[in-house]
Enzyme design. Structure first.
Site, PDB file in Angstrom:
ATOM      1  N   SER A 250       0.919  -1.039  -0.116  1.00  0.00           N
ATOM      2  CA  SER A 250      -0.144   0.057   0.076  1.00  0.00           C
ATOM      3  C   SER A 250       0.869   1.271  -0.102  1.00  0.00           C
ATOM      4  O   SER A 250       1.935   1.227   0.520  1.00  0.00           O
ATOM      5  CB  SER A 250      -0.797  -0.042   1.198  1.00  0.00           C
ATOM      6  OG  SER A 250      -1.251   1.243   1.722  1.00  0.00           O
TER       7      SER A 250
ATOM      8  N   TYR B 202      -2.313  -1.318  11.084  1.00  0.00           N
ATOM      9  CA  TYR B 202      -2.262  -2.140   9.665  1.00  0.00           C
ATOM     10  C   TYR B 202      -1.228  -1.477   8.825  1.00  0.00           C
ATOM     11  O   TYR B 202      -0.511  -2.467   8.299  1.00  0.00           O
ATOM     12  CB  TYR B 202      -3.636  -1.552   9.132  1.00  0.00           C
ATOM     13  CG  TYR B 202      -3.739  -1.851   7.501  1.00  0.00           C
ATOM     14  CD1 TYR B 202      -4.095  -2.910   7.166  1.00  0.00           C
ATOM     15  CD2 TYR B 202      -3.637  -0.641   6.811  1.00  0.00           C
ATOM     16  CE1 TYR B 202      -4.248  -3.089   5.641  1.00  0.00           C
ATOM     17  CE2 TYR B 202      -3.563  -0.892   5.288  1.00  0.00           C
ATOM     18  CZ  TYR B 202      -3.869  -2.097   4.789  1.00  0.00           C
ATOM     19  OH  TYR B 202      -3.883  -2.299   3.268  1.00  0.00           O
TER      20      TYR B 202
ATOM     21  N   LYS C 186       2.035  -3.646   6.464  1.00  0.00           N
ATOM     22  CA  LYS C 186       2.352  -3.744   5.273  1.00  0.00           C
ATOM     23  C   LYS C 186       3.933  -3.694   5.317  1.00  0.00           C
ATOM     24  O   LYS C 186       4.744  -4.253   4.547  1.00  0.00           O
ATOM     25  CB  LYS C 186       1.751  -2.646   4.452  1.00  0.00           C
ATOM     26  CG  LYS C 186       0.068  -2.905   4.199  1.00  0.00           C
ATOM     27  CD  LYS C 186      -0.166  -4.254   3.416  1.00  0.00           C
ATOM     28  CE  LYS C 186      -1.509  -4.692   3.486  1.00  0.00           C
ATOM     29  NZ  LYS C 186      -1.723  -5.836   3.052  1.00  0.00           N
TER      30      LYS C 186
HETATM   31  P1  NAD Z   1     -10.849  -7.445   0.981  1.00  0.00           P
HETATM   32  O1  NAD Z   1     -11.212  -7.141   2.514  1.00  0.00           O
HETATM   33  O2  NAD Z   1     -12.216  -7.026   0.209  1.00  0.00           O
HETATM   34  O3  NAD Z   1     -10.338  -8.809   0.537  1.00  0.00           O
HETATM   35  C1  NAD Z   1      -9.470  -9.286   1.399  1.00  0.00           C
HETATM   36  C2  NAD Z   1     -10.210 -10.618   1.495  1.00  0.00           C
HETATM   37  O4  NAD Z   1      -9.215 -11.708   2.343  1.00  0.00           O
HETATM   38  C3  NAD Z   1     -11.513 -10.689   2.130  1.00  0.00           C
HETATM   39  O5  NAD Z   1     -12.183 -11.685   1.039  1.00  0.00           O
HETATM   40  C4  NAD Z   1     -11.261 -11.945   3.257  1.00  0.00           C
HETATM   41  O6  NAD Z   1     -12.278 -12.705   3.669  1.00  0.00           O
HETATM   42  C5  NAD Z   1      -9.894 -12.550   3.093  1.00  0.00           C
HETATM   43  N1  NAD Z   1      -8.986 -12.676   4.159  1.00  0.00           N
HETATM   44  C6  NAD Z   1      -8.694 -12.177   5.006  1.00  0.00           C
HETATM   45  N2  NAD Z   1      -8.095 -12.711   6.132  1.00  0.00           N
HETATM   46  C7  NAD Z   1      -7.774 -14.225   5.482  1.00  0.00           C
HETATM   47  C8  NAD Z   1      -7.255 -15.330   6.035  1.00  0.00           C
HETATM   48  N3  NAD Z   1      -6.431 -15.257   7.165  1.00  0.00           N
HETATM   49  N4  NAD Z   1      -7.473 -16.301   5.280  1.00  0.00           N
HETATM   50  C9  NAD Z   1      -7.928 -16.489   4.194  1.00  0.00           C
HETATM   51  N5  NAD Z   1      -8.685 -15.322   3.706  1.00  0.00           N
HETATM   52  C10 NAD Z   1      -8.597 -14.229   4.239  1.00  0.00           C
HETATM   53  O7  NAD Z   1      -9.852  -5.920   0.928  1.00  0.00           O
HETATM   54  P2  NAD Z   1      -9.111  -5.647  -0.630  1.00  0.00           P
HETATM   55  O8  NAD Z   1      -9.739  -4.229  -0.592  1.00  0.00           O
HETATM   56  O9  NAD Z   1      -9.660  -6.666  -1.784  1.00  0.00           O
HETATM   57  O10 NAD Z   1      -7.612  -5.688  -0.198  1.00  0.00           O
HETATM   58  C11 NAD Z   1      -6.930  -6.678  -0.723  1.00  0.00           C
HETATM   59  C12 NAD Z   1      -5.462  -6.481  -0.284  1.00  0.00           C
HETATM   60  O11 NAD Z   1      -4.980  -5.355  -0.802  1.00  0.00           O
HETATM   61  C13 NAD Z   1      -5.190  -6.471   0.901  1.00  0.00           C
HETATM   62  O12 NAD Z   1      -4.138  -7.032   1.557  1.00  0.00           O
HETATM   63  C14 NAD Z   1      -5.059  -4.997   1.403  1.00  0.00           C
HETATM   64  O13 NAD Z   1      -4.460  -4.721   2.602  1.00  0.00           O
HETATM   65  C15 NAD Z   1      -4.522  -4.403   0.083  1.00  0.00           C
HETATM   66  N6  NAD Z   1      -4.567  -3.127  -0.057  1.00  0.00           N
HETATM   67  C16 NAD Z   1      -6.065  -2.784  -0.236  1.00  0.00           C
HETATM   68  C17 NAD Z   1      -6.266  -1.205  -0.471  1.00  0.00           C
HETATM   69  C18 NAD Z   1      -7.700  -0.627  -0.757  1.00  0.00           C
HETATM   70  O14 NAD Z   1      -7.705   0.318  -0.507  1.00  0.00           O
HETATM   71  N7  NAD Z   1      -8.705  -1.622  -0.699  1.00  0.00           N
HETATM   72  C19 NAD Z   1      -5.223  -0.384  -0.595  1.00  0.00           C
HETATM   73  C20 NAD Z   1      -4.016  -1.009  -0.472  1.00  0.00           C
HETATM   74  C21 NAD Z   1      -4.042  -2.464  -0.134  1.00  0.00           C
HETATM   75  C1  WQD Z   2      -9.744   9.317   1.051  1.00  0.00           C
HETATM   76  C2  WQD Z   2      -9.908  10.769   1.292  1.00  0.00           C
HETATM   77  C3  WQD Z   2     -10.517  11.253   3.620  1.00  0.00           C
HETATM   78  C4  WQD Z   2     -14.267   9.412   3.844  1.00  0.00           C
HETATM   79  C5  WQD Z   2      -7.062   4.523   3.493  1.00  0.00           C
HETATM   80  C6  WQD Z   2      -6.036   3.718   4.322  1.00  0.00           C
HETATM   81  C7  WQD Z   2      -4.830   3.437   3.376  1.00  0.00           C
HETATM   82  C8  WQD Z   2      -5.270   2.443   2.015  1.00  0.00           C
HETATM   83  C9  WQD Z   2      -6.460   3.121   1.119  1.00  0.00           C
HETATM   84  C10 WQD Z   2      -5.211   0.148   2.515  1.00  0.00           C
HETATM   85  C11 WQD Z   2      -9.391  11.382   2.546  1.00  0.00           C
HETATM   86  C12 WQD Z   2     -11.716  11.725   2.486  1.00  0.00           C
HETATM   87  C13 WQD Z   2     -13.114   9.882   3.259  1.00  0.00           C
HETATM   88  C14 WQD Z   2     -15.324  10.431   4.022  1.00  0.00           C
HETATM   89  C15 WQD Z   2     -14.051  12.156   3.193  1.00  0.00           C
HETATM   90  N1  WQD Z   2      -5.946   1.031   2.320  1.00  0.00           N
HETATM   91  N2  WQD Z   2     -12.905  11.347   2.971  1.00  0.00           N
HETATM   92  N3  WQD Z   2     -15.098  11.732   3.879  1.00  0.00           N
HETATM   93  O1  WQD Z   2      -7.390   7.608   3.694  1.00  0.00           O
HETATM   94  O2  WQD Z   2      -6.421   7.777   1.555  1.00  0.00           O
HETATM   95  O3  WQD Z   2      -6.679   5.343   2.763  1.00  0.00           O
HETATM   96  O4  WQD Z   2      -7.635   3.473   2.408  1.00  0.00           O
HETATM   97  O5  WQD Z   2      -3.917  -0.021   2.391  1.00  0.00           O
HETATM   98  O6  WQD Z   2      -4.023   2.618   4.098  1.00  0.00           O
HETATM   99  O7  WQD Z   2      -5.795   4.516   5.016  1.00  0.00           O
HETATM  100  O8  WQD Z   2      -8.594   6.703   1.921  1.00  0.00           O
HETATM  101  O9  WQD Z   2     -10.868   6.415   0.851  1.00  0.00           O
HETATM  102  O10 WQD Z   2     -10.588   6.416   3.670  1.00  0.00           O
HETATM  103  O11 WQD Z   2      -9.961   8.654   2.163  1.00  0.00           O
HETATM  104  O12 WQD Z   2     -13.654  13.415   3.126  1.00  0.00           O
HETATM  105  O13 WQD Z   2     -16.416   9.918   4.554  1.00  0.00           O
HETATM  106  O14 WQD Z   2     -11.222  10.943   1.509  1.00  0.00           O
HETATM  107  O15 WQD Z   2     -10.273  12.241   4.412  1.00  0.00           O
HETATM  108  O16 WQD Z   2      -8.907  12.810   2.155  1.00  0.00           O
HETATM  109  P1  WQD Z   2      -7.179   6.928   2.428  1.00  0.00           P
HETATM  110  P2  WQD Z   2      -9.990   6.996   2.395  1.00  0.00           P
END
Ligand code: NAD
Ligand code: WQD
Length: 343
Positions: free
Chosen positions: A126, A153, A157
């Site tokens: 991330s 969290y 990472k």
């Molecule tokens: P998500 O929660 O939709 O998907 C994660 C999946 O993993 C879920 O289906 C959950 O049931 C499964 N899971 C969790 N723990 C498990 C375990 N121990 N065994 C088996 N399955 C398990 O999340 P996502 O948004 O699709 O994110 C996927 C990956 O990307 C994650 O590693 C997350 O940290 C990373 N990521 C997400 C974002 C974001 O904003 N969505 C941003 C950066 C990184």
């Molecule tokens: C985006 C922008 C808020 C909700 C998070 C995690 C990060 C990554 C992605 C996994 C910000 C603003 C939000 C609302 C708002 N995940 N906002 N009103 O904070 O960039 O990142 O998700 O790795 O680790 O921290 O994403 O979608 O929460 O917010 O104004 O009701 O929207 O302040 O500026 P963020 P977000």
């Protein structure tokens, strides 16, 4: 065609990636414990692709059953590891749950990959690892300094990346691609799969679409007094389908033996920063939906502005996130409408 193990494959990013992998002809086996997704996602994938991926309801922490899975699918050539707990706020409340799940899952996987001769892993990291980059590191490239994590969290990472680096250092056969996602948004254009947030969404886009659908009364914009052109925070919002395609590129690159380093790291973003207010105005313009929002105080821990320099992914992976944000926001709205039965 090669078989790919996708952990977390019924989740948000995982399900879109499974669709792209299957459309390219890969055989996929999903491992997911359904802790943050549901099994009907498989139906959505099948309706899009015309085939159903293999699915195993296993917890990545369950070493014995993961071991059996690797033995049963002896043709796995690469792992894409999405499975993790991902709610920043929850990780502050329950740090040990996050450390156990996110570290334990990766450790099990790496051990089992080495035991079963699987050589390639793609890992979901991330942009959170960069924290708030200073002005001379914006847009942020892969060489920007890693900053102390703002949440358990985020720390998982960073530690996961170190675990991967150390394990690859100790084993020349193991290769890793670390993908640092910026802010994934949107849904498959068919609206068969999309994001399914648990409870009240923390992320911006699900809150926007749920407010537009009438589930929430008013969207709160967290701060308009930042040092940005319109005062609201800036992020690099990347379409989940573009993100999914980057995983296919990463797998192709690894399977063809092209990586020049044992651990390759790529930023996955558009290269363009958009403010919260720009997102809201564009959403209202393209959907024509009334969206009530108000400006409130800053959210604790928010970063002012961050967006990617995706040049390395563009040139080395041959990948670019190029879907117009209007189309992306429309896909998110179409998904929400379908979920709520709105015409
Ligand atoms: P998500 O929660 O939709 O998907 C994660 C999946 O993993 C879920 O289906 C959950 O049931 C499964 N899971 C969790 N723990 C498990 C375990 N121990 N065994 C088996 N399955 C398990 O999340 P996502 O948004 O699709 O994110 C996927 C990956 O990307 C994650 O590693 C997350 O940290 C990373 N990521 C997400 C974002 C974001 O904003 N969505 C941003 C950066 C990184
Ligand atoms: C985006 C922008 C808020 C909700 C998070 C995690 C990060 C990554 C992605 C996994 C910000 C603003 C939000 C609302 C708002 N995940 N906002 N009103 O904070 O960039 O990142 O998700 O790795 O680790 O921290 O994403 O979608 O929460 O917010 O104004 O009701 O929207 O302040 O500026 P963020 P977000």
């Amino acid at each position: 065609m090669a078989r790919i193990l996708v952990t977390g494959g019924t989740g948000y990013i995982g399900s879109h990636t499974v669709v792209c992998l299957m459309e390219q002809g890969y055989d996929v086996v999903i491992v997911d414990n359904l802790s943050n997704s549901n099994v009907e996602v498989l139906d959505g994938i099948e309706r899009i692709v015309g085939r159903r991926p293999d699915f195993e309801n296993i917890d990545c922490l369950d070493y014995t059953n993961m071991d059996r899975l690797f033995a049963r699918y002896s043709d796995i050539e690469a792992v894409i590891h999405f499975a993790a707990s991902k709610a920043v706020g929850e990780s502050v409340e329950k740090p040990l749950l996050y450390y156990r799940n996110n570290l334990g899952s990766l450790i099990n996987l790496l051990e089992l990959m080495m035991a079963h001769g699987v050589k390639n892993i793609v890992f979901s990291s991330s942009c959170t690892v960069y924290g708030q980059p200073d002005a001379n590191h914006l847009p942020v490239d892969e060489t920007a300094p890693i900053q102390k994590a703002l949440s358990p969290y985020g720390n998982t990472k960073q530690v996961n990346e170190e675990i991967i680096q150390d394990t690859c250092h100790s084993n020349a056969n193991l290769h890793a691609t670390i993908l640092r996602y910026f802010n994934p948004i949107g849904a498959h254009p068919s609206a068969e799969i999309g994001e399914l947030p648990n409870g009240i969404p923390n992320n911006l886009l699900p809150f926007v679409t749920q407010t537009a659908a009438g589930l929430r009364e008013c969207l709160r914009v967290f701060g308009d007094d930042y040092n940005t052109p319109d005062g609201s925070c800036i992020r690099d919002y990347i379409y989940v389908m573009d993100l999914a395609k980057a995983h296919v590129k990463a797998v192709e690159r690894m399977l063809s033996g092209a990586p020049t380093e044992q651990v390759e790291i790529f930023n996955l973003g558009t290269g363009r920063g958009l403010s919260v207010l720009e997102i809201l105005r564009t959403f209202i313009k393209v959907t024509g939906v009334h969206l009530k929002y108000e400006i409130v105080g800053r959210r604790e821990g928010d970063i002012e502005q961050v967006w990617a320099k995706p040049d390395k992914a563009n040139t080395v992976l041959g990948w670019k996130a190029d879907t117009p944000v209007e189309e992306v926001l429309m896909s998110a709205w179409n998904w929400e409408k379908k979920l709520r039965g709105i015409e």
